[in-house]
Design a protein around this motif. Structure first.
Motif, PDB file in Angstrom:
ATOM      1  N   TYR A 154       0.902  -1.217  -0.103  1.00  0.00           N
ATOM      2  CA  TYR A 154       0.053  -0.033   0.099  1.00  0.00           C
ATOM      3  C   TYR A 154       0.963   1.324  -0.159  1.00  0.00           C
ATOM      4  O   TYR A 154       1.904   1.348   0.546  1.00  0.00           O
ATOM      5  CB  TYR A 154      -0.751   0.078   1.358  1.00  0.00           C
ATOM      6  N   CYS A 155       0.487   2.362  -0.537  1.00  0.00           N
ATOM      7  CA  CYS A 155       0.991   3.573  -0.541  1.00  0.00           C
ATOM      8  C   CYS A 155      -0.149   4.690  -0.274  1.00  0.00           C
ATOM      9  O   CYS A 155      -1.139   4.545  -0.786  1.00  0.00           O
ATOM     10  CB  CYS A 155       1.720   3.963  -1.995  1.00  0.00           C
ATOM     11  N   GLN A 156       0.272   5.979   0.202  1.00  0.00           N
ATOM     12  CA  GLN A 156      -0.640   6.987   0.186  1.00  0.00           C
ATOM     13  C   GLN A 156      -0.982   7.338  -1.212  1.00  0.00           C
ATOM     14  O   GLN A 156      -2.300   8.030  -1.421  1.00  0.00           O
ATOM     15  CB  GLN A 156       0.074   8.006   1.092  1.00  0.00           C
ATOM     16  N   GLU A 157      -0.113   7.471  -1.782  1.00  0.00           N
ATOM     17  CA  GLU A 157      -0.181   7.869  -3.218  1.00  0.00           C
ATOM     18  C   GLU A 157       0.366   7.181  -4.448  1.00  0.00           C
ATOM     19  O   GLU A 157       1.545   7.105  -4.060  1.00  0.00           O
ATOM     20  CB  GLU A 157       0.369   9.247  -3.611  1.00  0.00           C
ATOM     21  N   ILE A 158      -0.207   6.732  -5.415  1.00  0.00           N
ATOM     22  CA  ILE A 158       0.648   5.829  -6.337  1.00  0.00           C
ATOM     23  C   ILE A 158       1.260   6.752  -7.489  1.00  0.00           C
ATOM     24  O   ILE A 158       0.417   7.506  -8.097  1.00  0.00           O
ATOM     25  CB  ILE A 158      -0.642   4.915  -7.188  1.00  0.00           C
ATOM     26  N   CYS A 159       2.366   6.280  -7.477  1.00  0.00           N
ATOM     27  CA  CYS A 159       3.399   6.867  -8.595  1.00  0.00           C
ATOM     28  C   CYS A 159       2.871   6.437  -9.951  1.00  0.00           C
ATOM     29  O   CYS A 159       2.936   5.108 -10.087  1.00  0.00           O
ATOM     30  CB  CYS A 159       4.770   6.862  -8.297  1.00  0.00           C
ATOM     31  N   TRP A 160       3.100   7.162 -11.009  1.00  0.00           N
ATOM     32  CA  TRP A 160       2.630   6.510 -12.400  1.00  0.00           C
ATOM     33  C   TRP A 160       3.664   5.789 -12.946  1.00  0.00           C
ATOM     34  O   TRP A 160       3.387   4.841 -13.710  1.00  0.00           O
ATOM     35  CB  TRP A 160       2.382   7.812 -13.344  1.00  0.00           C
ATOM     36  N   TYR A 161       4.753   5.775 -12.555  1.00  0.00           N
ATOM     37  CA  TYR A 161       5.797   5.043 -13.263  1.00  0.00           C
ATOM     38  C   TYR A 161       6.105   3.598 -12.486  1.00  0.00           C
ATOM     39  O   TYR A 161       6.782   2.768 -12.834  1.00  0.00           O
ATOM     40  CB  TYR A 161       7.293   5.700 -13.234  1.00  0.00           C
ATOM     41  N   CYS A 162       5.454   3.405 -11.258  1.00  0.00           N
ATOM     42  CA  CYS A 162       5.707   2.211 -10.214  1.00  0.00           C
ATOM     43  C   CYS A 162       5.434   0.997 -11.003  1.00  0.00           C
ATOM     44  O   CYS A 162       4.087   0.788 -11.368  1.00  0.00           O
ATOM     45  CB  CYS A 162       4.902   2.561  -9.061  1.00  0.00           C
ATOM     46  N   GLY A 163       6.312  -0.062 -10.822  1.00  0.00           N
ATOM     47  CA  GLY A 163       5.919  -1.143 -11.091  1.00  0.00           C
ATOM     48  C   GLY A 163       5.824  -2.453 -10.082  1.00  0.00           C
ATOM     49  O   GLY A 163       5.717  -3.512 -10.223  1.00  0.00           O
ATOM     50  N   CYS A 164       5.806  -1.819  -8.778  1.00  0.00           N
ATOM     51  CA  CYS A 164       5.723  -2.677  -7.654  1.00  0.00           C
ATOM     52  C   CYS A 164       4.076  -3.287  -7.567  1.00  0.00           C
ATOM     53  O   CYS A 164       3.362  -2.469  -8.119  1.00  0.00           O
ATOM     54  CB  CYS A 164       5.834  -1.918  -6.328  1.00  0.00           C
ATOM     55  N   ASN A 165       3.998  -4.064  -6.831  1.00  0.00           N
ATOM     56  CA  ASN A 165       2.829  -4.666  -6.411  1.00  0.00           C
ATOM     57  C   ASN A 165       2.337  -3.737  -5.327  1.00  0.00           C
ATOM     58  O   ASN A 165       2.504  -4.123  -4.133  1.00  0.00           O
ATOM     59  CB  ASN A 165       2.716  -6.059  -6.079  1.00  0.00           C
ATOM     60  N   THR A 166       1.621  -2.786  -5.517  1.00  0.00           N
ATOM     61  CA  THR A 166       0.978  -1.897  -4.524  1.00  0.00           C
ATOM     62  C   THR A 166      -0.213  -1.322  -4.890  1.00  0.00           C
ATOM     63  O   THR A 166      -0.725  -1.125  -6.127  1.00  0.00           O
ATOM     64  CB  THR A 166       2.243  -0.643  -4.150  1.00  0.00           C
ATOM     65  N   GLY A 167      -1.149  -0.893  -3.928  1.00  0.00           N
ATOM     66  CA  GLY A 167      -2.387  -0.044  -4.334  1.00  0.00           C
ATOM     67  C   GLY A 167      -2.395   0.962  -3.204  1.00  0.00           C
ATOM     68  O   GLY A 167      -2.007   1.330  -2.408  1.00  0.00           O
TER      69      GLY A 167
ATOM     70  N   GLY B 193       9.225  -3.375   3.218  1.00  0.00           N
ATOM     71  CA  GLY B 193       9.464  -3.063   1.825  1.00  0.00           C
ATOM     72  C   GLY B 193       8.006  -2.901   1.311  1.00  0.00           C
ATOM     73  O   GLY B 193       7.181  -3.361   1.851  1.00  0.00           O
ATOM     74  N   GLY B 194       7.817  -2.507   0.056  1.00  0.00           N
ATOM     75  CA  GLY B 194       6.588  -2.398  -0.449  1.00  0.00           C
ATOM     76  C   GLY B 194       6.573  -1.910  -2.003  1.00  0.00           C
ATOM     77  O   GLY B 194       7.462  -2.362  -2.677  1.00  0.00           O
ATOM     78  N   GLY B 195       5.531  -1.168  -2.352  1.00  0.00           N
ATOM     79  CA  GLY B 195       4.932  -0.279  -1.561  1.00  0.00           C
ATOM     80  C   GLY B 195       5.440   0.484  -0.705  1.00  0.00           C
ATOM     81  O   GLY B 195       6.681   0.843  -0.729  1.00  0.00           O
ATOM     82  N   SER B 196       4.929   0.897   0.373  1.00  0.00           N
ATOM     83  CA  SER B 196       5.283   1.914   1.406  1.00  0.00           C
ATOM     84  C   SER B 196       5.010   1.458   2.827  1.00  0.00           C
ATOM     85  O   SER B 196       4.007   1.432   3.121  1.00  0.00           O
ATOM     86  CB  SER B 196       4.859   3.440   1.296  1.00  0.00           C
TER      87      SER B 196
ATOM     88  N   GLY C 171       3.928  11.692 -11.720  1.00  0.00           N
ATOM     89  CA  GLY C 171       3.002  11.511 -10.758  1.00  0.00           C
ATOM     90  C   GLY C 171       3.509  11.428  -9.349  1.00  0.00           C
ATOM     91  O   GLY C 171       3.063  10.732  -8.332  1.00  0.00           O
ATOM     92  N   ARG C 172       4.766  12.188  -9.071  1.00  0.00           N
ATOM     93  CA  ARG C 172       5.329  12.065  -7.801  1.00  0.00           C
ATOM     94  C   ARG C 172       5.956  13.408  -7.388  1.00  0.00           C
ATOM     95  O   ARG C 172       7.023  13.547  -7.647  1.00  0.00           O
ATOM     96  CB  ARG C 172       6.345  10.941  -7.630  1.00  0.00           C
ATOM     97  N   VAL C 173       5.288  14.387  -6.750  1.00  0.00           N
ATOM     98  CA  VAL C 173       5.570  15.689  -6.495  1.00  0.00           C
ATOM     99  C   VAL C 173       6.003  15.702  -5.056  1.00  0.00           C
ATOM    100  O   VAL C 173       5.228  15.476  -3.942  1.00  0.00           O
ATOM    101  CB  VAL C 173       4.533  16.651  -6.764  1.00  0.00           C
TER     102      VAL C 173
HETATM  103  S1  SF4 Z   1       5.993   1.822  -4.010  1.00  0.00           S
HETATM  104 FE1  SF4 Z   1       7.076   3.650  -3.973  1.00  0.00          FE
HETATM  105  S2  SF4 Z   1       7.210   4.363  -6.310  1.00  0.00           S
HETATM  106 FE2  SF4 Z   1       5.445   2.825  -6.064  1.00  0.00          FE
HETATM  107  S3  SF4 Z   1       3.616   4.014  -5.769  1.00  0.00           S
HETATM  108 FE3  SF4 Z   1       4.363   3.489  -3.787  1.00  0.00          FE
HETATM  109  S4  SF4 Z   1       5.899   5.285  -3.152  1.00  0.00           S
HETATM  110 FE4  SF4 Z   1       5.327   5.348  -5.460  1.00  0.00          FE
END
Ligand code: SF4
Length: 439
Positions: A55-68, A106-109, A177-179
């Protein structure tokens, strides 16, 4: 500085954080093999744990991780309950065997969960495993790092942290998408240092939309002012057909492969010029950092977190999509958080896909790891003879040298390291090329 041979890096290659890579995982390997591997762990065998928070508070557009998006607290609470269940299950399978020497979040965040939830999670791990004294590391998103986190990191004795910085150029931050303004990073660094973080990593990127050499140079200069102990400089991997969120990134604004190559070379030049030691092909560390010392002493390894000085042969991944690595097996947990919760809620191990590592995989894996970590690998004449033809283009260009029983990367061969290592990848000839560019 580095000679550019586009034909030698045009084919996408894996990052080789394991061998075989995740592309070789099948449904034939799962919880049964995972249970057998857990039961084969010796009483005091060193174990590393990786805990995945998707999970992340905000999702970055470039991110390839398994996160929501962490936009519903109930979703995170039920996930944390599932982690609790899995930790308990793994503890039962270990039956007191194994000694946890490292714990990585790790994550995600990981800081998408509350600081209190993090303390409870860590407590649970320490109660369930022999983990007292383990070194603890965490990946942090500076955008959601509130004050309480710094107190918790100090109180729980977390000593290593990695900050997602990526770029400090405002218009590129908008385009991905990451300011996060520089002042936000500066505050995070000051507070992390005060909280006792002795090893601080910055993740930076090249190959981003609208990014020019000067932009990268400014990000590197501002980062160096903040004196991180390590820097990982990754090339952005644009795979919008596989990663739908990347469709928000303007493909036409991405630098071409020659510009990417120049950016990687510029990063290498700036960071080594500033006194950092190059670790493998994309990490840099101060000479006094354990990672740099391990590299100098040829004790460097490569695992799912990248280059590491961690010598453990057993890595237990905890959480949805987390990957566990054993000497003879690699197994990945169920990827979907909902299905993962159901499995561990029913007291079943979450391993769902994986690959057994046979003798042929092991020697190839050792060679690939050794080439990427130390720039040299040794093997029998017979084994080297099987890949000589694939190495020829690199030998002809002076990027690699082959003796009767060794392969050695030449300094100009560093940016081609993944492609050269790929010559030893038995599966690569069958791959469909769904990997990132070598540079
Ligand atoms: S894992 Fe990192 S790069 Fe990916 S959406 Fe979350 S904060 Fe952004």
């Amino acid at each position: 500085m580095w000679p550019y041979y586009p034909e030698l890096i045009e084919r996408p290659v894996p990052r080789y954080t394991s061998y075989p890579t995740a592309a070789e995982f099948t449904d034939d390997v799962g919880a049964v093999a995972q249970a057998a591997a857990l039961e084969a762990i010796a009483p005091h065998e060193p174990i590393s744990l990786y805990v995945h928070i998707p999970y992340c508070q905000e999702i970055c557009w470039y991110c390839g991780c398994n996160t929501g998006a962490a936009n519903r607290s109930g979703r995170i609470t039920t996930y944390l309950d599932a982690l609790d269940e899995e930790i308990h299950l793994l503890g039962r399978h270990l039956g007191g065997r194994g000694r946890v020497t490292r714990i990585a979040f790790g994550g995600g965040s990981p800081n998408a969960v509350s600081p209190l939830a993090f303390v409870r999670l860590l407590d649970r791990i320490i109660t369930e495993f022999d983990a007292a004294g383990a070194e603890i590391s965490i990946e942090l998103d500076p955008r959601s790092l509130d004050d309480a986190w710094f107190d918790v990191l100090r109180d729980t004795r977390v000593t290593r942290a990695s900050l997602g910085v990526q770029t400090l150029t405002p218009h590129i931050q908008q385009a991905i998408g990451r300011v996060q303004p520089l002042a936000m990073i500066e505050r995070a660094v000051d507070r992390l240092r005060a909280a006792g973080i002795s090893s601080l990593n910055f993740d930076l990127m090249y190959g981003l939309p609208h990014q020019h050499l000067a932009d990268l140079g400014e990000t590197l200069a501002a980062s160096l002012q903040l004196a991180p102990d390590r820097i990982a400089l990754f090339g952005y991997a644009h795979l919008p057909t596989l990663i739908p969120r990347q469709r928000r990134i303007d493909t036409g604004a991405l630098p071409n492969s020659h510009r990417r190559f120049e950016q990687a070379a510029h990063g290498y030049k700036v960071l080594t010029g500033a006194g950092y030691r190059a670790i493998g092909f994309d990490h840099f560390a101060r000479p006094s950092e354990p990672l740099a010392i391990a590299a100098a002493e040829r004790r460097l390894h490569r695992n799912f977190q990248g280059f590491t000085d961690d010598p453990s042969e057993v890595l237990l991944g905890i959480g949805a999509s987390a990957i566990s690595h054993f000497p003879g097996l690699i197994v990945q947990n169920e990827k979907m958080a909902g299905r993962y919760r159901m499995l561990v809620g029913a007291h079943q191990l979450a391993g769902r896909r994986g690959v057994e590592r046979h003798e042929d995989d092991r020697w190839r894996g050792r060679v690939i790891e050794s080439l990427l970590c130390s720039g040299e690998a040794r093997m029998t004449e017979d084994r080297l003879s099987r890949v000589r033809h694939a190495l020829e283009p690199y030998v002809d260009k002076g990027l690699v040298r082959c003796g009767p029983t060794y392969v050695r990367l030449m300094p100009a061969g560093l940016p081609y390291a993944r492609a050269i290592a790929g010559c030893f990848d038995h599966y690569r000839i069958f791959s469909k090329g769904l990997f990132s560019h070598a540079v």
